[in-house]
Design a protein around this motif. Structure first.
Motif, PDB file in Angstrom:
ATOM      1  N   SER A  41      86.985 -23.485  49.785  1.00 51.23           N
ATOM      2  CA  SER A  41      86.758 -23.751  51.474  1.00 51.23           C
ATOM      3  C   SER A  41      86.283 -24.614  52.009  1.00 51.23           C
ATOM      4  CB  SER A  41      87.276 -22.117  51.605  1.00 51.23           C
ATOM      5  OG  SER A  41      87.357 -22.121  53.251  1.00 51.23           O
ATOM      6  N   ILE A  42      85.205 -24.253  51.170  1.00 48.60           N
ATOM      7  CA  ILE A  42      84.191 -25.793  52.520  1.00 48.60           C
ATOM      8  C   ILE A  42      84.176 -26.784  52.081  1.00 48.60           C
ATOM      9  CG2 ILE A  42      82.080 -26.646  52.101  1.00 48.60           C
ATOM     10  CD1 ILE A  42      81.025 -23.693  51.342  1.00 48.60           C
ATOM     11  N   VAL A  43      85.299 -27.480  51.354  1.00 46.15           N
ATOM     12  CA  VAL A  43      85.816 -28.684  50.478  1.00 46.15           C
ATOM     13  C   VAL A  43      86.930 -29.026  51.671  1.00 46.15           C
ATOM     14  CG1 VAL A  43      87.087 -30.013  49.113  1.00 46.15           C
ATOM     15  CG2 VAL A  43      84.561 -28.935  48.147  1.00 46.15           C
ATOM     16  N   LEU A  44      87.794 -28.337  52.014  1.00 50.73           N
ATOM     17  CA  LEU A  44      88.981 -28.026  52.127  1.00 50.73           C
ATOM     18  C   LEU A  44      88.258 -28.724  53.868  1.00 50.73           C
ATOM     19  CD1 LEU A  44      91.983 -25.970  50.961  1.00 50.73           C
ATOM     20  CD2 LEU A  44      91.423 -28.674  50.260  1.00 50.73           C
ATOM     21  N   GLN A  45      87.397 -27.925  54.300  1.00 52.33           N
ATOM     22  CA  GLN A  45      87.800 -27.223  56.410  1.00 52.33           C
ATOM     23  C   GLN A  45      86.561 -29.031  56.269  1.00 52.33           C
ATOM     24  OE1 GLN A  45      84.530 -25.526  58.001  1.00 52.33           O
ATOM     25  NE2 GLN A  45      86.090 -24.068  57.419  1.00 52.33           N
ATOM     26  N   ASN A  46      85.881 -29.806  55.061  1.00 49.57           N
ATOM     27  CA  ASN A  46      85.273 -30.854  55.471  1.00 49.57           C
ATOM     28  C   ASN A  46      85.895 -31.953  55.663  1.00 49.57           C
ATOM     29  OD1 ASN A  46      82.402 -29.689  56.543  1.00 49.57           O
ATOM     30  ND2 ASN A  46      82.695 -28.589  54.751  1.00 49.57           N
ATOM     31  N   VAL A  47      87.007 -31.525  54.785  1.00 53.67           N
ATOM     32  CA  VAL A  47      87.975 -33.185  54.245  1.00 53.67           C
ATOM     33  C   VAL A  47      88.814 -33.495  55.555  1.00 53.67           C
ATOM     34  CG1 VAL A  47      89.803 -33.690  53.349  1.00 53.67           C
ATOM     35  CG2 VAL A  47      88.150 -33.129  51.972  1.00 53.67           C
ATOM     36  N   ALA A  48      89.139 -32.014  56.004  1.00 52.59           N
ATOM     37  CA  ALA A  48      90.023 -31.861  57.156  1.00 52.59           C
ATOM     38  C   ALA A  48      89.257 -32.410  58.593  1.00 52.59           C
ATOM     39  CB  ALA A  48      90.595 -30.711  57.557  1.00 52.59           C
ATOM     40  N   PRO A  66      71.219 -28.199  50.038  1.00 51.87           N
ATOM     41  CA  PRO A  66      71.817 -28.890  51.466  1.00 51.87           C
ATOM     42  C   PRO A  66      71.053 -29.380  52.525  1.00 51.87           C
ATOM     43  CG  PRO A  66      72.836 -26.737  51.446  1.00 51.87           C
ATOM     44  CD  PRO A  66      71.740 -27.279  50.581  1.00 51.87           C
ATOM     45  N   GLU A  67      69.443 -29.833  52.546  1.00 55.38           N
ATOM     46  CA  GLU A  67      68.747 -30.089  53.085  1.00 55.38           C
ATOM     47  C   GLU A  67      67.541 -31.027  52.856  1.00 55.38           C
ATOM     48  OE1 GLU A  67      67.635 -28.526  56.192  1.00 55.38           O
ATOM     49  OE2 GLU A  67      68.899 -27.049  56.117  1.00 55.38           O
ATOM     50  N   ALA A  68      67.914 -30.735  51.775  1.00 56.95           N
ATOM     51  CA  ALA A  68      67.530 -32.134  51.000  1.00 56.95           C
ATOM     52  C   ALA A  68      69.138 -33.367  50.910  1.00 56.95           C
ATOM     53  CB  ALA A  68      67.917 -32.794  49.728  1.00 56.95           C
ATOM     54  N   LEU A  69      70.319 -32.172  51.276  1.00 59.82           N
ATOM     55  CA  LEU A  69      71.401 -33.916  51.455  1.00 59.82           C
ATOM     56  C   LEU A  69      71.371 -34.396  53.161  1.00 59.82           C
ATOM     57  CD1 LEU A  69      74.423 -31.628  49.243  1.00 59.82           C
ATOM     58  CD2 LEU A  69      73.362 -34.491  48.608  1.00 59.82           C
ATOM     59  N   LEU A 106      80.803 -31.043  52.085  1.00 58.68           N
ATOM     60  CA  LEU A 106      82.029 -31.300  51.100  1.00 58.68           C
ATOM     61  C   LEU A 106      81.058 -31.452  49.766  1.00 58.68           C
ATOM     62  CD1 LEU A 106      83.622 -32.334  50.890  1.00 58.68           C
ATOM     63  CD2 LEU A 106      83.540 -34.363  50.923  1.00 58.68           C
ATOM     64  N   ILE A 107      79.602 -31.778  49.456  1.00 55.38           N
ATOM     65  CA  ILE A 107      78.846 -32.328  47.766  1.00 55.38           C
ATOM     66  C   ILE A 107      78.672 -30.480  48.363  1.00 55.38           C
ATOM     67  CG2 ILE A 107      76.985 -33.366  46.666  1.00 55.38           C
ATOM     68  CD1 ILE A 107      77.322 -35.397  49.847  1.00 55.38           C
ATOM     69  N   PHE A 108      78.192 -29.778  49.093  1.00 56.18           N
ATOM     70  CA  PHE A 108      77.751 -28.889  48.832  1.00 56.18           C
ATOM     71  C   PHE A 108      78.580 -28.047  48.425  1.00 56.18           C
ATOM     72  CE2 PHE A 108      77.149 -24.038  49.760  1.00 56.18           C
ATOM     73  CZ  PHE A 108      76.272 -23.654  49.478  1.00 56.18           C
ATOM     74  N   LEU A 126      81.571 -29.036  46.937  1.00 58.59           N
ATOM     75  CA  LEU A 126      81.965 -29.760  45.703  1.00 58.59           C
ATOM     76  C   LEU A 126      80.922 -29.135  44.346  1.00 58.59           C
ATOM     77  CD1 LEU A 126      82.413 -33.355  46.480  1.00 58.59           C
ATOM     78  CD2 LEU A 126      84.384 -31.915  44.973  1.00 58.59           C
ATOM     79  N   ALA A 127      79.368 -28.701  44.517  1.00 60.83           N
ATOM     80  CA  ALA A 127      78.495 -28.509  43.763  1.00 60.83           C
ATOM     81  C   ALA A 127      79.256 -26.788  43.582  1.00 60.83           C
ATOM     82  CB  ALA A 127      77.392 -28.601  44.438  1.00 60.83           C
ATOM     83  N   LEU A 128      79.455 -25.819  44.187  1.00 59.50           N
ATOM     84  CA  LEU A 128      79.992 -24.767  44.083  1.00 59.50           C
ATOM     85  C   LEU A 128      81.203 -24.531  42.795  1.00 59.50           C
ATOM     86  CD1 LEU A 128      79.665 -22.730  47.268  1.00 59.50           C
ATOM     87  CD2 LEU A 128      77.895 -22.966  45.391  1.00 59.50           C
ATOM     88  N   ILE A 129      82.291 -25.783  43.200  1.00 58.17           N
ATOM     89  CA  ILE A 129      83.550 -25.435  42.009  1.00 58.17           C
ATOM     90  C   ILE A 129      82.603 -25.882  41.006  1.00 58.17           C
ATOM     91  CG2 ILE A 129      85.301 -26.845  41.999  1.00 58.17           C
ATOM     92  CD1 ILE A 129      85.614 -26.985  45.019  1.00 58.17           C
ATOM     93  N   LEU A 130      82.291 -27.836  40.277  1.00 57.42           N
ATOM     94  CA  LEU A 130      81.164 -27.410  39.753  1.00 57.42           C
ATOM     95  C   LEU A 130      80.303 -26.199  38.701  1.00 57.42           C
ATOM     96  CD1 LEU A 130      80.837 -31.367  40.588  1.00 57.42           C
ATOM     97  CD2 LEU A 130      82.842 -30.170  39.226  1.00 57.42           C
ATOM     98  N   VAL A 131      79.694 -26.065  39.447  1.00 55.13           N
ATOM     99  CA  VAL A 131      78.516 -25.322  38.537  1.00 55.13           C
ATOM    100  C   VAL A 131      79.770 -24.261  38.191  1.00 55.13           C
ATOM    101  CG1 VAL A 131      77.157 -23.453  38.840  1.00 55.13           C
ATOM    102  CG2 VAL A 131      77.258 -25.822  40.037  1.00 55.13           C
ATOM    103  N   MET A 132      80.689 -23.236  38.965  1.00 53.90           N
ATOM    104  CA  MET A 132      81.545 -22.317  38.587  1.00 53.90           C
ATOM    105  C   MET A 132      82.639 -22.948  36.763  1.00 53.90           C
ATOM    106  SD  MET A 132      80.854 -19.555  39.109  1.00 53.90           S
ATOM    107  CE  MET A 132      79.323 -20.009  39.181  1.00 53.90           C
TER     108      MET A 132
END
Lengths: 257, 307, 353
Positions: B110-117, C293-296, C321-323, C325-331
Motif C-alpha cells: 500500500s505504501i509503495v503504490l501510494q508513493n509510486v502514484a 525513515p529518519e536516516a533515509l 517508497l524504500i520503507f 519495499l523494506a516491509l515487503i522484503l523483510v516479510m
C-alpha cells in the motif's frame, strides 16, 4: 453399586442443529467412583453430549446437575472449575508449548497469580509457580511421559499426545474426567497401557466418563454403560446386560436380531 | 420528506461505489483469508490512469464518452496487472507464513503504490474530466444527475457480470470450491494458484471501474484517495460478512445509505451537538454495533466453535 | 540466578548500560535532532512492547492501538496546559492517563473480544478512527480538544524544581532537555521490558499462549478466555496511555494528526517485523522503523545527487517508497520477523522441512 452417591445427572438433554436432532431427551446418571461408558454408532450424538456437558454447546432443552448443583450452560471454564475435565476426540494440545507447559496450563484453574504477582514476583507467586511446575512434573510421571517433558507437544508420538492430554486434564483436579475416544488409533499394546492408566486414575479417586468405539475396552473396563442411537438413550446398565440387549445389537448391526 | 429521498439517492450512489470496491476485498478474503490492504491503492491508481488517458484523448479530439470508455479499459488493464503482480510477487511466497506476515506485506504494498502514484502524478489534486453532460432530474423534490444514474447502471451491470462469473462459469465454480476447502478443491483438480490469481485480477478490474466512478462522481482525484475509500469499502465487506459476495454488495449499499442519512440527520438527532463532519464515525460505529450482535457480519456464515 | 552472576553476562550488562548512558551524548554531537529521533525510537519501543502484550502474547490483532496513546496524550494535554488552565503534576496525570486508556480498552474490548481475528482487527481499527475523529471535532459547541489545531504549550515533565524541557548542568555536564527525556524514557522502557519478560513466563502468560494455540482447549481446561483476553487488551491500552502522556509532555503539543491509522499500523509493523512475541525482536523492530525513515530522510537527497547529479524523485515519497519495499522484503525473506524467538524459529524450520 447403586449405593454410591450421584456425581452427574443429565436431565432430558436435547440439542439440535438446524433440523437434525443430535440429542433427544437424554437422561442418565453417573455415580461417584465409577467408570461410565458412553457408546453408540458413529453420529449417535456422543460427542455432542460431551460438548453440552462441558459447556461448549448450549443445550436446547434439559440440563445437568453436577455434585448436586446445576451446571451453567455456555461456560466451559466454569465446568472445569466445578471439576469436569475432558480430552478431545481429535487431540487438542497446545502444539507449540512443551509437554510440561501443557500440563502447567492445566493448573490455571486451581491457581491464582495475577498480573501484579507476575510482575512483582513476590514470595507467594514464586511458591505457587514452583508448586505448579512440581505438580506438572508429577503428572507427566503419572501418565508415564516424564522423559518428554521439554519436547514440544506437537512432536510427541500419537500415544504420548493422548497421555499428555490426560495429564493436562488431570492437572485441573477433576472430579469427573471425560475421555473422548482415548483409544482411537492405538494398537493393542497401547490400548492395554491406556486401560491400566484409566483404572489407576479411578482408583486414585476420579470418576471417569468414557466415550469409546472399542467395545471390548468399554465392556472390560466400565462399571456401567449407556448406549446412544440417533441421539436417544436406548439403554443404561451393566456391561453384561447391555451386551446382550437386542436394541443395542440392532443399533450396531442395523437389523433386528 | 425531500431531504430523506435526496439522502437515499446520494447514499445509494456512494454505496454502489463502496460495494464495487468491497467485492475486491471480499473475493480475496473468501478464497485465501487475506485482507488485501493494498486494494484501495489499486482503485486509486485506476482513477489516476483513467484521468491521464481520458485527458489525453479528449485533448486529441475524441468525444468524451468514447474517451471515457477507453479510460475505463486502460484503468482496468493497469489495475488487473497490478493486482496480478501483487499476488504473484508479494503474497504468494507468504501463503504458509504466519498470519500477520501477509498483512504487513499488504501494508508495505500500500505504501509503495501510494508513493509510486505520487511520483508519477504528483501531490496535487487532479480534476477528472466530465464524461457525459450533467443533466439534472427531479423527483418528488429530490434531485439527481445523469452521472448518478450512470454510476448505478454501470455498477449493476458489473455486479451482475460478477455474479454470472462466479455462479455460472467453470472458473466461478473453481473459485467457490477453493473458498469452501482449498485442499479438497486441489484434489479435484482445481489449480488453486490460478483461482487466487483470478480473484485478484477480477477484484482489481471491479476496483478500476469503481475508481472511474469515484472520479466522475467527485470530479477530483488524488494519490491519497485510496486509503479512506479502501477502509470504508473494507468496512462494508465486513459489515455484510466478509467472504460473501452478496454480503459485500449489501454491506456497501447499506454503508452508503447509513453515511448519507447519518450526515443528513446527525444535527437534528443530537440537537446540534454533533455536526455532519462526524459522518465518518457512522461507518465505524455501525460496524462495531453490528459485529457485537452478529459476530460474522450481517450475511456471514456463523462459524461456531467446533470441538 | 547463577546465570546472572557469572562474569560474562555481568560484563555484557555493564557494556549495555555504558552504551545506553553514552548514547544521547554521542547523538547530541550530531545535533539535538538526533537525540529526539533516539527518544522517539525508545518511545516507540515502549509502545511496541505494550502492543506486544496484546498481539504477541495474547494473539489479538489490534489495529487501533494508537487510540489509547491518543487518550493518554490528550489526558496530559488537557490536565497540564493553559487550555483549561489546569496544571497537575506528572505523578497525578500519568496514572490518570493510564487508567483512562485502560478504561477505554476495556470498554472496547468487553463486547468485541469474542470476535474472530480479522473482525477484531477491523473493529479496533474503526475504534481508533472514531477516537481520532472526535479529537478532531470536539471543539464545538464546547471546546474540549481544540479540534484540528490541537493543544499547545503543554507542560513538560517537572519533578520538584527539575524541569525536563530545559538545559541544565549536572555534575559539571551540560544535559539538554531531549537528553533528560532520553533517560526518563529509558527508565520507562526498562520497566515495560521487565513487565513483558515476567508476564511471558507466568501463569497469565501461559494462559495467553494457550488461547493463541487453541482457544477451545484453553476454555475446556478452565481458562476464562474472555477475562484473560480483556486483561491483555487493557494492559496494552494502559501502556499506550502512559506513552501518550510522555509524548504530549515531550512535544509540548498534540493534535489529532499524530494519531492516525498509519501510526497504529506502524507500531504493529514494528512488532511483526521485529519478531512477534520476542522482546528483543520487538525492540529491534521499533528502533529500526523509527530510525530508518529518519536516516533515509538525510540520505535520499545526497544519494540521488551522487548517483544522477540531480534530485530526480521527491525525497519524501522516495523515502516512504524504500520503507514500503523494506516491509515487503523483510516479510518475504524473514516471515517470522528479523529476530524471532528461538521457539518460533524452530517452528518455522520444522515447517520448511
Amino acid at each position: 453399586m447403586n449405593a454410591l452417591p450421584v456425581l452427574l445427572e443429565a436431565q432430558g438433554v436435547a440439542k439440535h442443529f438446524g433440523g437434525v436432532k443430535a440429542l433427544r431427551d437424554v437422561s442418565l446418571t453417573i455415580r461417584k467412583g465409577e467408570i461410565y461408558g458412553l457408546i453408540g454408532p458413529n453420529g449417535a450424538g456422543k460427542t455432542t453430549f460431551f460438548n453440552c456437558m462441558t459447556g461448549l454447546y448450549v443445550p436446547d432443552g434439559g440440563g445437568f446437575l453436577f455434585d448436586g448443583l446445576p451446571l451453567k450452560a455456555d461456560a466451559p471454564h466454569q465446568a472445569a472449575e466445578r471439576g469436569i475435565a475432558r480430552t478431545f476426540q481429535n487431540i487438542r494440545l497446545f502444539g507449540n508449548m512443551s509437554a510440561l507447559e501443557n500440563v502447567m496450563v492445566g493448573r490455571h484453574v486451581r491457581t491464582h497469580a495475577g498480573v501484579f504477582g507476575a510482575v512483582l514476583r513476590d514470595r507467594r507467586t514464586r511458591d505457587e509457580e514452583a508448586a505448579i511446575a512440581r505438580r506438572a512434573e508429577e503428572l507427566l510421571h503419572y501418565v508415564g511421559i516424564e522423559d518428554r517433558a521439554d519436547d514440544l507437544a506437537k512432536n510427541l508420538s500419537y500415544g504420548d499426545q493422548r497421555r499428555l492430554e490426560i495429564a493436562r486434564a488431570l492437572a485441573t483436579e477433576p472430579k469427573l474426567l471425560c475421555l473422548d475416544e482415548p483409544a482411537a488409533g492405538m494398537n493393542g499394546t497401547e490400548t492395554e497401557e491406556l486401560r491400566v492408566l484409566i483404572e489407576g486414575i479411578r482408583k486414585d479417586g476420579t470418576t471417569i466418563l468414557l466415550i469409546e468405539h472399542d467395545v471390548k475396552l468399554v465392556m472390560g473396563l466400565c462399571d456401567r454403560v449407556a448406549v446412544l442411537d440417533y441421539g436417544a438413550l436406548i439403554i443404561e446398565d451393566v456391561p453384561a446386560v447391555v451386551q446382550h440387549d437386542p436394541r443395542v445389537i440392532e443399533a450396531y448391526i442395523g437389523v433386528a436380531a | 420528506m425531500d431531504i430523506l429521498l435526496q439522502q437515499i439517492i446520494n447514499g445509494l450512489v456512494q454505496g454502489a461505489i463502496y460495494a464495487m470496491v468491497a467485492l475486491g476485498y471480499t473475493m480475496v478474503y473468501g478464497i485465501m483469508g487475506l485482507i488485501n490492504f493494498a486494494h484501495g491503492e489499486v482503485v486509486m491508481i485506476g482513477t489516476l490512469v483513467a484521468i491521464t488517458v481520458i485527458t489525453l484523448l479528449v485533448g486529441a479530439g475524441v468525444p468524451p464518452a468514447m474517451a471515457g470508455a477507453c479510460g475505463v479499459v486502460a484503468a482496468a488493464a493497469v489495475c488487473m496487472i497490478i493486482g496480478w503482480s501483487l499476488e504473484r510477487v508479494a503474497y504468494r511466497p507468504l501463503r504458509n507464513a504466519q498470519r500477520l506476515a501477509p498483512l504487513i506485506t499488504a501494508i508495505g504494498c500500500s505504501i509503495v503504490l501510494q508513493n509510486v502514484a505520487m511520483m508519477v502524478w504528483g501531490r496535487n489534486y487532479m480534476t477528472f474530466p466530465p464524461l457525459i453532460a450533467k443533466t439534472q432530474f427531479e423527483i418528488a423534490g429530490a434531485s439527481f444527475t445523469s452521472v448518478q444514474v450512470l454510476i448505478l447502471l454501470v455498477a449493476s451491470v458489473s455486479m451482475g457480470g460478477l455474479l454470472f462469473l462466479v455462479y455460472r462459469t467453470k472458473l466461478g465454480m473453481a473459485m467457490r470450491a477453493t473458498a469452501q476447502n482449498p485442499a479438497v478443491a486441489g484434489l479435484m483438480g482445481v489449480n488453486a494458484n490460478r483461482v487466487i490469481s483470478s480473484a485478484f485480477v477480477v477484484g482489481s478490474a471491479l476496483g478500476a471501474v469503481a475508481g472511474v466512478m469515484v472520479g466522475t462522481y467527485y470530479e477530483i482525484a488524488h494519490y491519497q484517495m485510496g486509503f479512506m475509500l479502501g477502509l470504508k469499502a473494507f468496512t462494508a465487506a465486513v459489515l455484510g460478512g466478509i467472504g460473501n459476495l452478496a454480503g459485500a454488495m449489501a454491506g456497501g449499499l447499506l454503508l452508503g445509505l447509513i453515511e448519507a442519512l447519518g450526515a443528513g440527520y446527525i444535527g437534528d438527532l443530537t440537537g446540534g451537538f454533533l455536526g455532519s463532519h462526524y459522518q465518518d464515525i457512522f461507518a465505524f460505529a455501525v460496524l462495531i454495533v453490528v459485529l457485537m450482535f452478529r459476530p460474522s457480519g450481517l450475511f456471514g456464515e456463523k462459524t461456531g466453535d467446533r470441538a | 540466578m547463577s546465570k546472572w552472576l557469572n562474569l560474562r553476562s555481568g560484563l555484557g550488562l555493564a557494556l549495555v548500560a555504558a552504551v545506553l548512558i553514552a548514547l544521547p551524548f554521542v547523538a547530541g554531537m550530531g545535533g539535538q535532532a538526533w537525540v529526539r529521533i533516539l527518544n522517539f525510537a525508545i518511545l516507540y519501543a515502549f509502545l511496541a512492547l505494550g502492543l506486544n502484550i496484546v498481539v504477541g502474547f495474547a494473539g489479538l490483532l489490534d489495529l487501533g492501538y494508537i487510540a489509547f496513546y491518543a487518550v493518554g496524550a490528550y489526558t496530559w494535554a488537557l490536565l497540564a496546559s493553559p487550555h483549561f488552565g489546569i496544571h497537575l503534576p506528572f505523578w497525578a496525570i500519568l496514572p490518570i492517563g493510564a487508567v483512562l486508556a485502560c478504561v477505554a480498552g476495556a470498554t472496547l474490548g468487553a463486547p468485541t473480544l469474542k470476535l474472530r481475528g480479522d473482525y477484531l482487527a477491523i473493529v479496533t481499527l474503526g475504534f481508533g478512527e472514531i477516537v481520532r475523529i472526535f479529537m478532531n471535532n470536539l471543539n464545538a459547541p464546547i471546546n474540549i480538544t481544540n479540534g484540528a489545531q490541537g493543544i499547545t504549550m503543554i507542560d513538560p515533565v517537572v519533578v520538584g524544581q527539575f524541569k525536563f524541557s530545559a538545559t541544565s548542568t549536572i555534575f559539571g555536564m551540560t544535559v539538554t532537555g531531549p537528553q533528560k527525556y532520553y533517560f526518563l524514557l529509558v527508565l520507562l522502557a526498562l520497566f515495560v521490558i521487565l513487565v513483558n519478560f515476567r508476564l511471558q513466563h507466568s501463569r497469565i502468560g501461559r494462559a495467553w499462549q494457550a488461547i493463541r494455540e487453541d482457544e477451545i482447549a484453553a476454555k475446556a481446561i478452565g481458562i476464562n478466555t474472555r477475562n484473560v483476553k480483556l486483561l491483555a487488551f487493557a494492559m496494552g491500552a494502559s501502556f499506550g496511555g502512559i506513552a501518550g502522556g510522555i509524548f504530549a509532555a515531550m512535544q509540548g503539543f498534540v493534535s489529532p494528526e499524530s494519531f492516525s491509522l498509519i501510526e497504529s499500523i506502524m507500531i504493529l509493523a514494528m512488532v511483526v517485523l521485529g519478531g512477534m512475541g520476542h522482546i528483543p525482536g520487538v525492540i529491534l523492530g521499533a528502533v529500526l522503523l523509527t530510525v530508518l525513515p529518519e536516516a533515509l530522510r538525510y540520505a535520499v537527497v545526497p544519494a540521488q545527487k551522487a548517483l544522477f547529479g540531480e534530485v530526480l524523485a521527491d525525497p519524501e515519497s522516495l523515502r516512504m517508497l524504500i520503507f514500503g519495499l523494506a516491509l515487503i522484503l523483510v516479510m518475504r525473506f524473514r516471515p517470522a520477523g528479523l529476530w524471532p524467538s528461538p521457539e518460533r524459529r524452530r517452528e518455522l524450520a520444522e515447517k520448511a522441512r
